[in-house]
Design a protein around this motif. Structure first.
Motif, PDB file in Angstrom:
ATOM      1  N   GLY A  87       0.813  -1.199   0.000  1.00 27.70           N
ATOM      2  CA  GLY A  87       0.000   0.000   0.000  1.00 27.70           C
ATOM      3  C   GLY A  87       0.853   1.258   0.000  1.00 27.70           C
ATOM      4  N   SER A  88       0.281   2.345   0.509  1.00 29.82           N
ATOM      5  CA  SER A  88       1.030   3.602   0.497  1.00 29.82           C
ATOM      6  C   SER A  88       2.211   3.571   1.463  1.00 29.82           C
ATOM      7  N   ARG A 131      -8.286   7.776   1.368  1.00 29.40           N
ATOM      8  CA  ARG A 131      -7.199   7.458   0.427  1.00 29.40           C
ATOM      9  C   ARG A 131      -7.373   8.270  -0.848  1.00 29.40           C
ATOM     10  N   PRO A 133      -7.227   8.826  -4.815  1.00 30.13           N
ATOM     11  CA  PRO A 133      -7.632   7.869  -5.856  1.00 30.13           C
ATOM     12  C   PRO A 133      -6.420   7.202  -6.511  1.00 30.13           C
ATOM     13  N   PHE A 134      -6.644   5.982  -7.013  1.00 34.32           N
ATOM     14  CA  PHE A 134      -5.553   5.257  -7.676  1.00 34.32           C
ATOM     15  C   PHE A 134      -5.818   5.063  -9.165  1.00 34.32           C
ATOM     16  N   ASN A 135      -7.055   5.335  -9.586  1.00 32.52           N
ATOM     17  CA  ASN A 135      -7.401   5.129 -11.001  1.00 32.52           C
ATOM     18  C   ASN A 135      -7.408   6.442 -11.769  1.00 32.52           C
ATOM     19  N   LEU A 189      -0.596   8.184  -5.660  1.00 35.26           N
ATOM     20  CA  LEU A 189      -1.694   7.289  -6.022  1.00 35.26           C
ATOM     21  C   LEU A 189      -1.990   6.348  -4.856  1.00 35.26           C
ATOM     22  N   ASN A 190      -3.263   6.261  -4.509  1.00 38.61           N
ATOM     23  CA  ASN A 190      -3.705   5.359  -3.433  1.00 38.61           C
ATOM     24  C   ASN A 190      -3.133   5.760  -2.076  1.00 38.61           C
ATOM     25  N   SER A 192      -2.632   7.119   1.599  1.00 37.10           N
ATOM     26  CA  SER A 192      -3.478   7.217   2.787  1.00 37.10           C
ATOM     27  C   SER A 192      -3.143   8.495   3.553  1.00 37.10           C
ATOM     28  N   MET A 291      -0.032  -0.279  -5.077  1.00 38.25           N
ATOM     29  CA  MET A 291      -1.341  -0.628  -5.593  1.00 38.25           C
ATOM     30  C   MET A 291      -1.934  -1.841  -4.891  1.00 38.25           C
ATOM     31  N   SER A 293      -3.916  -4.074  -2.318  1.00 39.57           N
ATOM     32  CA  SER A 293      -5.079  -3.874  -1.451  1.00 39.57           C
ATOM     33  C   SER A 293      -5.434  -5.195  -0.803  1.00 39.57           C
TER      34      SER A 293
END
Length: 502
Positions: A87-88, A131, A133-135, A189-190, A192, A291, A293
């Motif tokens: 993750g982040s 969080r 966004p990652f998209n 991205l993504n 927290s 990325m 999860s």
């Protein structure tokens, strides 16, 4: 300010001490603190009776694995690893170094007290659990991050100005530290926001316990959370498999992701002597870990090619090290009544909290620990593919009976299984084989060697004597009733049964 005999100056207590709280309130209003009234005695007696009626729990767990059962423990201290690199957290570690704070942030957010929708505390929870966004593109993620640290984001709505400026101050500090290392190109991205706040506070205070204290104070939480290791440096775990292969980092062990190709500029920027990057902290981090999860992990796994033989820690140079556990962890082992090995990833969440100097003797030697219970997972994962309940018990016992560091002596004293595990809680419908008879009769168990220089396995003839507690399936109204998973009610009922039988 609340106090607890089990907490350090940096740890919020779990239970309020009514007598002392009232006592200190009188102090602040100018009354003589030496004058003790009948009311004081009354509150002292109520507090003592309340603490006696609620057993103290010490829960060893990872982040997501234990979050769903926190409500089962009213009087609990949570010990969490600092070695997560998914993750982040992976990006923070890659750019800033330091211990991983993802699991701790997850537990801190989970233990924020319930508050009415739209209340200031609910708004703080929303912000710190948010969080990015990652998209989207990197520029879009950075733009949203800028709106947050500049105080313009709608996420600040409803948060009182005093708390807003405290939180924003540490987010700005985090941003400043990232800008010092702009050549590392941190990806938002993504990301927290809670992780960024906790990392900023840890960097400012140079103390993870202090950062936890600040997070708990801002969120009105009385969470008693301890990092298993207190350090300001990268903490990395590795495992050696039975076939001799080695895996580096929690993601590679538990949920590997496709490696990202680092740019030439990033590779050239790794300077082991840099006063900014940190001396020796140059273990390359996988950028694509950002990325990862929990949902992706639950979607299935590729089994390891061989079972794990041992877990160990390495430093920034890749050398094996033997860190000391948090002294508060050892202290709580001597003052708690119930030890819980929580459900979750065995080798990357539970065992990193056990493979440390002095933990085994603290568990085995505690005079107050009446129960030492393992919450058996409802199914195996990549780390434990093919494991039975006995394999879980064998892994925990073997790790605790190993030496840190190894001294090469032939006659190494070992504790019986009952010194570490007295009860096994398992789910109806579990996919992990549970042989109740094997838990209660004599068996000759072969424990694999956990230290590289010791190749001869040893036989451990022992009556397990472990009491097995079966708990029912989840309610049909649960999010996924087909999966064998614990909830807080199940766990609370299990420990009520265990404690009533003592």
């Amino acid at each position: 300010m609340l106090y607890s005999s089990n907490s350090s100056v940096f740890d919020l207590p779990l239970q309020p001490d009514s007598a002392r709280t009232i006592h200190e309130t009188r102090d602040r209003f100018g009354h003589d603190p030496t004058l003790v009234t009948d009311d004081h005695d009354h509150f002292q007696n109520v507090s003592d009776a309340s603490s006696r009626s609620k057993p103290s729990f010490l829960v060893i767990s990872g982040g997501s694995g234990g979050n769903s059962i926190c409500a089962a423990f009213e009087n609990a201290c949570y010990v969490l690893p600092v070695s997560d690199d998914g993750g982040s957290s992976s990006e923070i570690i890659r750019v800033l170094g330091g211990p991983s704070i993802g699991d701790i942030r997850s537990r801190l957010v989970r233990l924020i007290p319930l508050a009415p929708l739209g209340s200031p505390l609910d708004a703080v929870r929303t912000l710190l659990s948010y969080r990015l966004p990652f998209n989207v593109s990197e520029n879009e993620a950075r733009a949203e991050w800028r709106s947050i640290i500049e105080g313009q984001s709608p996420l600040w709505s409803g948060i009182p100005n005093d708390r807003k400026e405290v939180i924003r101050g540490f987010l700005v500090y985090f941003e400043n530290e990232v800008l010092k290392r702009a050549h590392k190109h941190l990806s938002f991205l993504n990301g927290s926001i809670g992780n960024y706040f906790l990392a900023g506070a840890q960097g400012f205070f140079r103390s993870l316990p202090s950062a936890i204290f600040l997070f708990s104070t801002i969120t009105n939480s009385q969470a008693n959370i301890l990092p298993v290791i207190v350090t300001n440096h990268i903490t990395t775990i590795a495992v050696e498999l039975e076939n001799g292969a080695k895996l580096l980092g929690q993601c590679e062990i538990s949920h590997p992701v496709a490696p990202a190709i680092s740019s030439d500029s990033e590779l050239l920027s790794l300077d082991p002597l840099s006063p900014i990057d940190g001396l020796g902290e140059i273990i390359p981090q996988n950028r694509s870990n950002v990325m990862y999860s929990q949902q992706a992990k639950e979607g299935g796994y590729e089994p390891l090619h061989s079972r794990i033989r041992r877990l160990y820690y390495i430093n920034g140079y890749g050398h094996e090290v033997y860190p000391k556990p948090n002294p508060q962890f050892i202290k709580n082992l001597s003052t708690s009544e119930v030890l819980v090995y929580s459900c979750g990833s065995l080798w990357t969440s539970i065992i990193p909290c056990l493979a440390l100097r002095g933990v085994a003797s603290a568990i085995a030697g505690s005079r107050l620990l009446r129960v030492k219970a393992l919450l058996l997972n409802g199914s195996n994962d990549r780390e434990t593919d093919g494991y039975t309940a006995v394999d879980y018990i064998r892994a925990i016992t073997s790790v605790l009976n190993s030496q840190y560091p190894p001294n090469g002596l032939e006659n190494v004293p070992s504790y019986p299984i009952s010194a570490f595990i007295t009860h096994l809680v398992y789910l109806e419908g579990t996919k992990v084989a549970v042989d109740v008879e094997a838990m209660t009769v004599s068996h000759c168990l072969v424990f694999p060697p956990l230290v590289a220089i010791r190749f001869i396995s040893f036989l451990f003839l022992q009556t397990l004597g472990i009491k097995c507690i079966l708990v029912g399936k989840r309610s049909e109204f649960a999010p996924n009733p087909e999966m064998s998973q614990y909830d807080a009610t199940m766990v609370q009922q299990a420990f009520d049964e265990i404690l009533s039988g003592l």
